[in-house]
Design an enzyme around this catalytic site. Structure first.
Site, PDB file in Angstrom:
ATOM      1  N   GLU A 175       3.723   2.699   8.055  1.00 24.40           N
ATOM      2  CA  GLU A 175       4.681   2.474   6.986  1.00 24.40           C
ATOM      3  C   GLU A 175       5.725   3.590   7.001  1.00 24.40           C
ATOM      4  OE1 GLU A 175       3.053   2.126   3.042  1.00 24.40           O
ATOM      5  OE2 GLU A 175       4.941   1.403   2.230  1.00 24.40           O
ATOM      6  N   ALA A 177      -1.757   9.101   1.153  1.00 26.23           N
ATOM      7  CA  ALA A 177      -2.731   8.234   1.803  1.00 26.23           C
ATOM      8  C   ALA A 177      -2.058   6.913   2.139  1.00 26.23           C
ATOM      9  CB  ALA A 177      -3.923   7.984   0.888  1.00 26.23           C
ATOM     10  N   MET A 178      -2.749   6.097   2.945  1.00 32.97           N
ATOM     11  CA  MET A 178      -2.145   4.843   3.401  1.00 32.97           C
ATOM     12  C   MET A 178      -3.158   3.714   3.375  1.00 32.97           C
ATOM     13  SD  MET A 178       0.539   3.374   4.390  1.00 32.97           S
ATOM     14  CE  MET A 178       0.502   1.618   4.628  1.00 32.97           C
ATOM     15  N   ASN A 219      -3.760   0.902   4.904  1.00 31.77           N
ATOM     16  CA  ASN A 219      -3.982  -0.012   6.034  1.00 31.77           C
ATOM     17  C   ASN A 219      -5.176  -0.923   5.777  1.00 31.77           C
ATOM     18  OD1 ASN A 219      -2.113   1.776   7.502  1.00 31.77           O
ATOM     19  ND2 ASN A 219      -3.852   3.166   7.472  1.00 31.77           N
ATOM     20  N   HIS A 267      -5.869   3.947  -5.949  1.00 32.14           N
ATOM     21  CA  HIS A 267      -4.548   3.421  -5.595  1.00 32.14           C
ATOM     22  C   HIS A 267      -4.602   2.657  -4.268  1.00 32.14           C
ATOM     23  CE1 HIS A 267      -0.073   3.626  -5.534  1.00 32.14           C
ATOM     24  NE2 HIS A 267      -0.268   3.621  -4.230  1.00 32.14           N
ATOM     25  N   GLU A 268      -5.145   3.285  -3.247  1.00 29.92           N
ATOM     26  CA  GLU A 268      -5.157   2.632  -1.927  1.00 29.92           C
ATOM     27  C   GLU A 268      -6.058   1.402  -1.948  1.00 29.92           C
ATOM     28  OE1 GLU A 268      -2.766   3.714  -0.315  1.00 29.92           O
ATOM     29  OE2 GLU A 268      -2.587   5.653  -1.325  1.00 29.92           O
ATOM     30  N   GLU A 283       4.361  -0.848  -4.993  1.00 29.58           N
ATOM     31  CA  GLU A 283       4.060   0.518  -5.434  1.00 29.58           C
ATOM     32  C   GLU A 283       4.046   0.660  -6.953  1.00 29.58           C
ATOM     33  OE1 GLU A 283       2.611   2.393  -3.611  1.00 29.58           O
ATOM     34  OE2 GLU A 283       3.188   1.801  -1.581  1.00 29.58           O
TER      35      GLU A 283
HETATM   36  N1  TRP Z   1       1.982   3.288   0.979  1.00 29.42           N
HETATM   37  C1  TRP Z   1       1.521   4.634   0.732  1.00 29.42           C
HETATM   38  C2  TRP Z   1       1.023   4.641  -0.717  1.00 29.42           C
HETATM   39  O1  TRP Z   1      -0.060   4.285  -0.979  1.00 29.42           O
HETATM   40  C3  TRP Z   1       2.571   5.681   0.919  1.00 29.42           C
HETATM   41  C4  TRP Z   1       2.727   6.217   2.282  1.00 29.42           C
HETATM   42  C5  TRP Z   1       1.765   6.502   3.151  1.00 29.42           C
HETATM   43  C6  TRP Z   1       3.940   6.607   2.915  1.00 29.42           C
HETATM   44  N2  TRP Z   1       2.295   7.042   4.286  1.00 29.42           N
HETATM   45  C7  TRP Z   1       3.609   7.099   4.159  1.00 29.42           C
HETATM   46  C8  TRP Z   1       5.260   6.588   2.548  1.00 29.42           C
HETATM   47  C9  TRP Z   1       4.574   7.571   5.042  1.00 29.42           C
HETATM   48  C10 TRP Z   1       6.221   7.046   3.425  1.00 29.42           C
HETATM   49  C11 TRP Z   1       5.886   7.543   4.666  1.00 29.42           C
HETATM   50  O2  TRP Z   1       1.729   4.881  -1.636  1.00 29.42           O
HETATM   51 ZN    ZN Z   2       0.986   2.963  -2.780  1.00 26.94          ZN
END
Ligand code: TRP
Ligand code: ZN
Length: 871
Positions: free
Chosen positions: A125, A266-267, A269, A301-302, A324
């Site tokens: 992302e 965090a992300m 995925n 959140h994730e 978001e």
């Molecule tokens: N989508 C992620 C969240 O939970 C945010 C995020 C993760 C992000 N990695 C990133 C945003 C890298 C910009 C760049 O909010």
């Molecule tokens: Zn988010």
């Protein structure tokens, strides 16, 4: 400049091609990784009959091989320039196999495939997937994926990707392979891969439909025991999402990996979240109560993204707040339901006011749904996240929980598996509630923080109270004319005895829709006060006509905790404004007896909640106070805040000492609500006492540091000491470093404390620390601790009149821009408020921005921030 060209929402068009299936093979070698992707492409039926060739996004790598429907292509049959990959000619259906080679170890941008420590991981992302392989890298392209990973068994015993493990086995030369398949269609930004020597803890969750989900959290071996709290939070989140939103998890496994070097928190995925280690690892010895709470939030959140973001995703990046804002709202509700609702609300409003309000009145001001961007990375902002969550909260408030949940049910029923827009979300909410949200939608498209003024008039003869609300939003770069917004006002009347008056004729929710709106209340007894915007019912600045006495009354008696806190905040701000005015006019500095009195009442009330008091009695930070001045004078604000703190400490010394005593008996290893509350109030009292700066109080805080039995108290004491005395700071910092040098996350705290110290040696110390063996610009957490800490959280030194703070940070930004564009651009936001400072600093900051602007080879990320600031 074509290389920094913006993209516009109005130019969005549907994709000409779709990808039904993507099969990826990663061959991880010592210095390079070979990626082959096999894509099943077809022309979108909307474009049937068109002959336009296929264009894929690509990153800066070399194409090694291409076949179309199994036949190798010659180099003249395609074009690849590092940004786009284009076929010269494309049929309506084509299977493409594209081979590329990547160098993860050299990838310091931490976008695409990179190496953090010894672990290979991905971050896709917003537009990072194209850095892995050519693709239609846009969120409305939803595809099913398989991912085969081949690697050395010893270096990478663990090989992970999204979905389910369907095959694995050994290969020649001590290598092995795995194959993962994700049954859910997803946009490319949710793809993930992790490979390395990781350990994990495991648990399970049985869903409401009786399905067993295996839960795994991975970290490097020495940290794996610190994943227990995160695991408990994950189970809480899964349970809560079932109970409150009726949403269940959909895969058989849920995996989380903790990584040291990560650009964000965090992300989400699909089935394989990747986390900044800061939001996973914790034990009471090394993590503060705040860290524990943040982990709960981010894990939640994730997890919540699985439905809001992943199952229902975005039509284009302009809609980012659709996932978001909604997911932040969900994580805030999760924290509120599990902890204290009012404390959670206070924390979120503080964050909004401290960071989003200034953003919304500065060069980065943009609607919650932006109209354009150069680099999407720059729009992961407080406005999209925090203001976006406030908009969902207002909808929730207007509809009520039941109707809101009906709207959510409709949302998933209608849009599951699709890429949609904010209009789509509003349409289900309007349908569920049978209401018209047309005016409400302006909140998404119009930037700026509305100012709402409330004027009162009371007639004691008729017992009529008239309240007039006037709203105004200032024009900015996005719109010349701002229309009136639909603003919900939670409302009550508090009578002179502190009781809520019953409102027969009026509901407790007032709705403003026009520029001016008047409400008349009958049978109102003298001395009754209005309590408006309860629970902070709308993200606006409120200007009311309450006197100090009335504010003090509301601070003690309002039946809404948030408004009690807010009355205290207003009293603080007014007091600081008076002190700053007196400093500038060289007049004597006096503290209002009202404030002292309000403190005394709060501290001596045995019934009151300590977590709440600790927040109500904390003077707003300097950066927050700055937002209340036409022109910012950092030095005067700093001095005023110091005078106020010391004055309160001197006036209330016995009470603070008693608080330190009575709240000092918390169980050091417990993170129960009461223990956390006790620690926060005790550490606040310690901080007040330290401001006296005498031998006795210096001893008190140093002793608190030496005898601390968990990180909350140890870190609080270290921060206090670092604001008190240079010699004491050096002694404690040295000891802290020796004790914790093996723990990266704690060492981040150590860098941060040095960066934020107001003491005289700070600038030299910070410069020195950039050469410390533990510091590196390639580690975002380190940069955030030391450089952001200094630039964003140390107003006295960053804004020092010689300008050396600015020059130092400018140099750091330029160096960083060669390493990590996203982090460099985020840091550059420290100059965004330049126009609000007094003339000397204003011109120095402008010089810094011009230096940045004129330097060769700026990244698009940094260019966008700097050019907007200078515009
Ligand atoms: N989508 C992620 C969240 O939970 C945010 C995020 C993760 C992000 N990695 C990133 C945003 C890298 C910009 C760049 O909010
Ligand atoms: Zn988010």
């Amino acid at each position: 400049m074509t290389s920094h060209a913006p993209k516009f929402l109005k130019d969005h068009t549907p994709p000409e091609f779709l990808i039904d299936q993507a099969d990826l093979v990663f061959d991880i070698q010592k210095n390079s990784t070979w990626v082959v992707s096999s894509l099943k492409l077809r022309r979108n039926t909307l474009f049937t009959g068109k002959k336009s060739p296929l264009v894929l996004h690509m990153g800066d790598y070399e194409i090694q091989s291409v076949t179309a429907d199994g036949i190798p292509l010659q180099t003249h049959e395609y074009n690849a320039d590092g940004r786009h990959f284009q076929l010269t000619d494309t049929k309506d259906h084509v299977s493409l196999d594209i081979g590329v080679v990547l160098y993860p170890k050299k990838n310091t941008r931490l976008e695409g495939l990179y190496k953090s420590n010894h672990i290979f991981c991905t971050q896709c992302e917003a537009e990072g997937f194209r850095q892995i392989t050519p693709f239609l890298d846009r969120p409305d392209i939803m595809t099913t994926y398989s991912c085969t990973i081949i690697a050395d068994k010893k270096e990478c015993p663990v090989l992970l990707s999204n979905g389910n493990l369907v095959d694995s086995g050994d290969l020649e030369g001590n290598r092995h392979y795995v194959r993962w398949e994700d049954p859910f269609k997803k946009p490319s930004y949710l793809f993930a891969l992790v490979a390395g020597d990781l350990c994990n803890i495991q648990d399970k969750f049985i869903t409401g439909s009786g399905k067993k989900v295996t839960l795994k959290i991975f970290a490097e071996q020495n940290n794996v025991e610190k994943c227990r709290h995160a695991m408990a939070c994950l189970k809480q989140a899964m349970q809560w999402d079932q109970d409150r939103f009726n949403l269940r998890y959909d895969l058989d496994t849920y995996q989380i990996v903790a990584i040291d070097d990560f650009n964000a928190g965090a992300m989400e995925n699909k089935g394989l979240n990747i986390f900044n280690a800061k939001y996973v690892l914790a034990d009471p010895k090394s993590a503060t109560d705040e860290d524990f709470m943040n982990i709960q939030k981010v894990i939640g959140h994730e997890y919540f993204h699985n439905w809001t973001g992943n199952r229902v995703t975005l039509k284009n990046w302009f809609q980012l707040s659709l996932k978001e804002g909604l997911t932040v709202f969900r994580d805030q509700e999760f924290s509120s339901d599990l902890n204290s609702r009012s404390v959670e609300r206070i924390a979120n409003v503080k964050k909004l006011r401290m960071f989003q309000f200034p953003e919304d009145s500065g060069p980065m001001a943009h609607p919650v749904r932006p109209d354009s961007y150069i680099k999407m990375d720059n729009f992961y902002t407080m406005t999209v996240y925090e203001k976006g969550a406030e908009l969902i909260r207002m909808i929730h408030q207007l509809l009520g929980e039941t109707t809101f949940q009906e709207g959510m049910t409709l949302y998933f029923k209608r849009f599951d598996g699709m890429a949609v827009t904010i209009e789509d979300f509003l349409s289900v909410m309007a349908q569920a509630s049978q209401s018209d949200l047309t005016q409400f939608k302006l909140w998404y498209t119009q930037s700026g923080t509305p100012m709402v003024a409330m004027d009162r008039s009371y007639d004691p003869d008729t017992q009529k109270l008239t309240l007039t609300f006037t709203q105004q939003t200032l024009p900015d770069r996005n719109q010349d004319i701002k229309l009136p917004l639909h603003i919900p006002v939670q409302f009550a009347l508090i009578d002179a005895a502190g009781n809520e008056a019953t409102l027969q004729e009026h509901p407790s929710l007032l709705q403003l829709k026009e520029a001016t709106h008047t409400f008349v209340f009958e049978h109102v007894k003298p001395g009754t006060l209005p309590s408006v915007f309860r629970q902070f019912s709308a993200p606006v600045r409120v200007k009311n006509d309450l006197s100090d006495d009335e504010l003090a009354f509301l601070m003690a008696h309002d039946t809404d905790d948030f408004n009690r806190w807010d009355a205290a905040q207003t009293l603080f701000v007014k007091q600081i404004q008076q002190l700053v005015a007196a400093i500038r006019l060289k007049q004597p500095l006096v503290i209002s007896p009202n404030l002292v009195q309000a403190f005394e009442t709060a501290l001596s009330d045995p019934a009151s909640d300590r977590a709440f008091i600790a927040r109500a009695l904390a003077i707003p930070q300097e950066t927050e106070l700055a937002d209340h001045f036409e022109t910012i004078d950092v030095a005067a604000i700093h001095r005023a805040r110091g005078v106020l703190k010391k004055g309160l400490a001197a006036a209330l010394e016995p009470m603070f000492m008693e608080t330190i005593e009575t709240c000092g008996k918390s169980d050091p290893d417990s993170i129960s609500f009461q223990n956390i509350a006790d620690r926060s109030l005790r550490n606040l009292a310690l901080s007040y006492m330290s401001s006296l700066g005498i031998q006795k109080t210096n001893d008190l805080v140093f002793n608190a540091f030496m005898t601390a039995r968990n990180m909350t108290d140890e870190f609080a004491a270290l921060k206090i000491v670092s604001q008190t005395d240079v010699a004491l700071k050096r002694a404690s910092a040295e000891q802290f470093y020796k004790k914790w040098c093996h723990d990266k996350l704690v060492i981040d705290k150590w860098f941060y404390v040095e960066a934020c110290s107001p003491l005289s040696d700070t600038f030299e110390t910070v410069v020195c620390l950039t050469a410390h063996p533990d510091f590196s610009l390639t580690s975002p957490n380190r940069v955030r601790a030391l450089i952001y800490g200094f630039a964003m959280n140390n107003p006295v030194h960053f804004h020092e009149k010689t300008g050396r703070g600015y020059t130092f940070v400018t140099d750091q930004i330029l160096e960083l821009d060669r390493i990590n564009h996203q982090i460099a651009a985020r840091l550059a936001a420290c100059f965004n408020q330049w126009k609000k400072h007094e003339p000397v600093r204003r011109s120095l900051m402008k010089n810094s921005l011009e230096t940045l602007m004129n330097s060769p080879k700026l990244s698009s990320n940094l260019y966008e921030i700097v050019s907007r600031a200078l515009a």
